[in-house]
Design a protein around this motif. Structure first.
Motif, PDB file in Angstrom:
ATOM      1  N   ASP A   1      -8.750   9.260  -6.250  1.00 30.46           N
ATOM      2  CA  ASP A   1      -9.000   7.923  -5.726  1.00 30.46           C
ATOM      3  C   ASP A   1      -7.711   7.115  -5.766  1.00 30.46           C
ATOM      4  OD1 ASP A   1      -8.645   7.184  -8.375  1.00 30.46           O
ATOM      5  OD2 ASP A   1     -10.755   6.737  -8.743  1.00 30.46           O
ATOM      6  N   SER A   2      -7.778   5.836  -5.413  1.00 30.93           N
ATOM      7  CA  SER A   2      -6.574   5.008  -5.319  1.00 30.93           C
ATOM      8  C   SER A   2      -5.916   4.765  -6.666  1.00 30.93           C
ATOM      9  CB  SER A   2      -6.910   3.663  -4.666  1.00 30.93           C
ATOM     10  OG  SER A   2      -7.385   3.854  -3.355  1.00 30.93           O
TER      11      SER A   2
ATOM     12  N   THR B   1     -14.619  14.368   3.401  1.00 28.63           N
ATOM     13  CA  THR B   1     -13.451  13.512   3.619  1.00 28.63           C
ATOM     14  C   THR B   1     -12.722  13.938   4.877  1.00 28.63           C
ATOM     15  OG1 THR B   1     -11.329  12.778   2.699  1.00 28.63           O
ATOM     16  CG2 THR B   1     -12.044  15.002   2.148  1.00 28.63           C
TER      17      THR B   1
ATOM     18  N   LEU C   1       1.030  15.970   0.195  1.00 29.79           N
ATOM     19  CA  LEU C   1       0.079  14.861   0.066  1.00 29.79           C
ATOM     20  C   LEU C   1      -0.521  14.536   1.421  1.00 29.79           C
ATOM     21  CD1 LEU C   1      -1.154  12.400  -1.514  1.00 29.79           C
ATOM     22  CD2 LEU C   1       0.867  11.129  -0.791  1.00 29.79           C
ATOM     23  N   THR C   2      -1.838  14.418   1.472  1.00 29.76           N
ATOM     24  CA  THR C   2      -2.523  13.923   2.657  1.00 29.76           C
ATOM     25  C   THR C   2      -3.482  12.811   2.227  1.00 29.76           C
ATOM     26  OG1 THR C   2      -4.240  15.636   2.468  1.00 29.76           O
ATOM     27  CG2 THR C   2      -2.373  16.109   3.901  1.00 29.76           C
ATOM     28  N   THR C   3      -3.726  11.888   3.120  1.00 31.53           N
ATOM     29  CA  THR C   3      -4.579  10.746   2.794  1.00 31.53           C
ATOM     30  C   THR C   3      -5.736  10.658   3.790  1.00 31.53           C
ATOM     31  OG1 THR C   3      -3.317   9.213   4.182  1.00 31.53           O
ATOM     32  CG2 THR C   3      -2.591   9.504   1.904  1.00 31.53           C
TER      33      THR C   3
ATOM     34  N   LYS D   1     -10.771   4.949   0.070  1.00 28.82           N
ATOM     35  CA  LYS D   1      -9.552   5.714   0.345  1.00 28.82           C
ATOM     36  C   LYS D   1      -9.382   6.821  -0.693  1.00 28.82           C
ATOM     37  CE  LYS D   1      -4.814   4.955   1.893  1.00 28.82           C
ATOM     38  NZ  LYS D   1      -3.756   3.938   2.115  1.00 28.82           N
TER      39      LYS D   1
ATOM     40  N   ALA E   1      -9.406  13.520   4.950  1.00 33.05           N
ATOM     41  CA  ALA E   1      -8.056  13.884   4.508  1.00 33.05           C
ATOM     42  C   ALA E   1      -7.807  15.347   4.864  1.00 33.05           C
ATOM     43  CB  ALA E   1      -7.921  13.675   2.995  1.00 33.05           C
TER      44      ALA E   1
ATOM     45  N   THR F   1       0.764   4.418  -2.830  1.00 32.44           N
ATOM     46  CA  THR F   1       0.731   5.847  -2.497  1.00 32.44           C
ATOM     47  C   THR F   1       1.900   6.590  -3.112  1.00 32.44           C
ATOM     48  OG1 THR F   1      -0.357   5.310  -0.401  1.00 32.44           O
ATOM     49  CG2 THR F   1       0.648   7.493  -0.591  1.00 32.44           C
TER      50      THR F   1
ATOM     51  N   ASP G   1       0.819  -1.206   0.000  1.00 33.20           N
ATOM     52  CA  ASP G   1       0.000   0.000   0.000  1.00 33.20           C
ATOM     53  C   ASP G   1       0.858   1.264   0.000  1.00 33.20           C
ATOM     54  OD1 ASP G   1       0.923  -0.523   2.550  1.00 33.20           O
ATOM     55  OD2 ASP G   1      -0.759   0.488   3.526  1.00 33.20           O
ATOM     56  N   GLU G   2       2.068   1.176   0.573  1.00 35.59           N
ATOM     57  CA  GLU G   2       2.985   2.313   0.518  1.00 35.59           C
ATOM     58  C   GLU G   2       3.444   2.563  -0.913  1.00 35.59           C
ATOM     59  OE1 GLU G   2       5.262   2.433   4.797  1.00 35.59           O
ATOM     60  OE2 GLU G   2       5.906   0.929   3.360  1.00 35.59           O
TER      61      GLU G   2
ATOM     62  N   PHE H   1      -6.980  10.661  -1.711  1.00 37.69           N
ATOM     63  CA  PHE H   1      -5.709  11.370  -1.566  1.00 37.69           C
ATOM     64  C   PHE H   1      -5.903  12.824  -2.000  1.00 37.69           C
ATOM     65  CE2 PHE H   1      -5.107   6.954  -2.520  1.00 37.69           C
ATOM     66  CZ  PHE H   1      -4.119   6.531  -1.650  1.00 37.69           C
TER      67      PHE H   1
END
Length: 460
Positions: free
Chosen positions: A312-313, A297, A270-272, A256, A299, A144, A140-141, A258
């Motif tokens: 989105d992802s 959100t 960047l914030t999630t 999720k 975020a 991102t 997942d890192e 971003f």
């Protein structure tokens, strides 16, 4: 240890066959015995033996350390001792060479194999706590990281410049009066942001992801939905990368997301977070008109994030970060984004016509709080232009009589059969209508209810 012992036994038998000298055979037996002592002593000290089924003792040690607050430190210590094992083995081999003068090649091969096997069977979870020369990331890192790398070139930093006169010299100067974020819409150089980011600007400066700066012109804007479109010279930047458009109608709570922007002037931050809610309603920062179907959100969205993309992802654009709910003015975990489905229609109209064509009644109405104090429900008409759609249909405005007393105008209570209790209800119905469409309006005039037909017109 079994591999080491077998290697020593094999070495002794081979040398015995080559040399029948009893003294030399005793010397080799003694050397093999000493090597066993060395291996045992290493295990007792916590240093793993090559070929040991305990895999350097790490599994046992980890169970012993699991309840200790120094678990991670001890794991690193075990790893360091494991890395030094090879040096100790080679020192032992050198000692054997000095005493024997020559070492059996088969014994050397067995020792090397033992070291390789012991390294390969070291538990992966124990190594995960230790920094290695090759940096590792979770799946997942990596998602991102790749999303940020691919999307950052599409996000821009917008500086709002205003003309000011110096109080001491009376010189005209151009000074920054605000900043925000935006993103590349297409390869023709169109940049999309919030209207409140560029409001009142005499000039606009765009800073791209590669830190190049460009002068921007305003193509058009929609105050009602807080959307603006700018344009830079595309020929001066041939590497424009538009963001791919997503579909906000298919979003789900918990998905999720971003946010990329320039909070407090910190470019490309960047914030999630996740989608906390859908179909929220906020008011436009430009004119107070409600904006429906907004994405909520958690975020982090701070001053300077306005106009930046919500992704989105997969890196697809799903909204424009517009507002936050916060008593302090900083992020409190409640941010709002205008959905991309709404934005796309507005941007297309602005690029094509330079403005957004939206139907209006041609009236002004009282704040909702004032109507509530009167004890009625609906929209109180304060003014209706004689040349507007409502004025032509005969809708009455609020006036004063000869003695200065207030004479209330018509109160709109429904349109096309849909009940209207406040101003936002009227805006919602109008947003679903088109220019030239005929609507049936029901109003309360004094003690009676009046129905009239109005043909909607475009706003000037």
């Amino acid at each position: 240890m079994a591999l080491v012992a077998a290697a020593c036994s094999s070495s002794a038998s081979n040398i015995q066959g080559l040399d029948s000298s009893r003294r030399e055979r005793r010397h080799r037996d003694s050397s093999c015995s000493s090597s066993r002592i060395v291996v045992v002593s290493k295990l007792e000290q916590g240093i793993p033996a090559a070929g040991s089924s305990k895999s350097f003792g790490i599994l046992k040690d980890r169970r012993d350390f699991s309840s200790s607050s120094n678990f991670f430190l001890k794991i690193r210590h075990l790893q360091a001792r494991q890395n030094n094992l090879g040096d100790e083995i080679f020192r032992w081999l050198s000692t054997q060479q000095k005493s024997d003068g020559k070492l059996d090649s088969y014994a050397t091969w067995c020792m090397s194999l033992a070291v390789m096997i012991s390294v390969m069977i070291t538990p992966a979870d124990a190594q995960a706590f230790v920094n290695t020369s090759t940096q590792r990331f979770l799946s997942d890192e990596l998602v991102t990281i790749n999303l940020f790398r691919n999307s950052t070139p599409s996000v821009v930093y917008i500086t709002n410049l205003a003309v000011r006169r110096d109080a001491f010299t009376s010189d005209i100067m151009e000074v920054p009066q605000g900043s925000g974020s935006g993103f590349v819409w297409d390869k023709d150089g169109h940049i999309v942001t919030n209207y409140h980011v560029i409001r009142g600007a005499s000039d606009l400066k765009i800073t791209m992801g590669d830190q190049s700066t460009h002068e921007a012109s305003i193509v058009g804007y929609d105050q009602d939905k807080d959307v603006a479109v700018l344009k830079i010279d595309a020929s001066s930047n041939k590497t424009l990368r538009p963001l791919p458009l997503g579909n906000s109608s298919e979003l789900l709570v918990g998905q999720k997301v971003f946010a990329i922007g320039n909070p407090f002037g910190l470019d490309h931050t960047l914030t999630t977070g996740v989608i906390s809610g859908l179909r929220r309603e906020i008011t436009s920062a430009a004119n107070g008109r409600p904006i429906q179907d907004v994405i909520q959100t958690d975020a982090a969205i701070n001053p300077g994030n306005s106009g930046g993309p919500l992704l989105d992802s997969s890196g697809n654009l799903i909204g424009i970060n517009t507002a936050i709910y916060s008593p302090s003015g900083a992020s409190s975990g409640v941010g709002f984004s205008i959905p991309v489905d709404t934005v796309a229609g507005i941007v297309d109209q602005i690029i094509k016509y330079g403005k957004v064509t939206r139907p209006v009644l041609g009236i002004s109405f009282a704040p909702d709080q004032s109507v509530e104090q009167l004890g009625v429900s609906g929209v109180l008409v304060l003014g209706a232009s004689p040349d507007g759609p409502a004025g032509k249909a005969g809708l009455r405005s609020t006036t004063r009589d000869a003695y200065g007393r207030l004479v209330m105008g018509d109160i709109i209570v429904s349109m096309n059969g849909q009940k209207i209790s406040k101003g936002s209800d009227l805006y919602k119905i109008l947003d679903a209508c088109k220019v030239g469409q005929t609507v049936n309006l029901e109003v309360l005039r004094g003690e009676e209810t009046v129905t009239m037909t109005i043909t909607l017109e475009a706003r000037d």
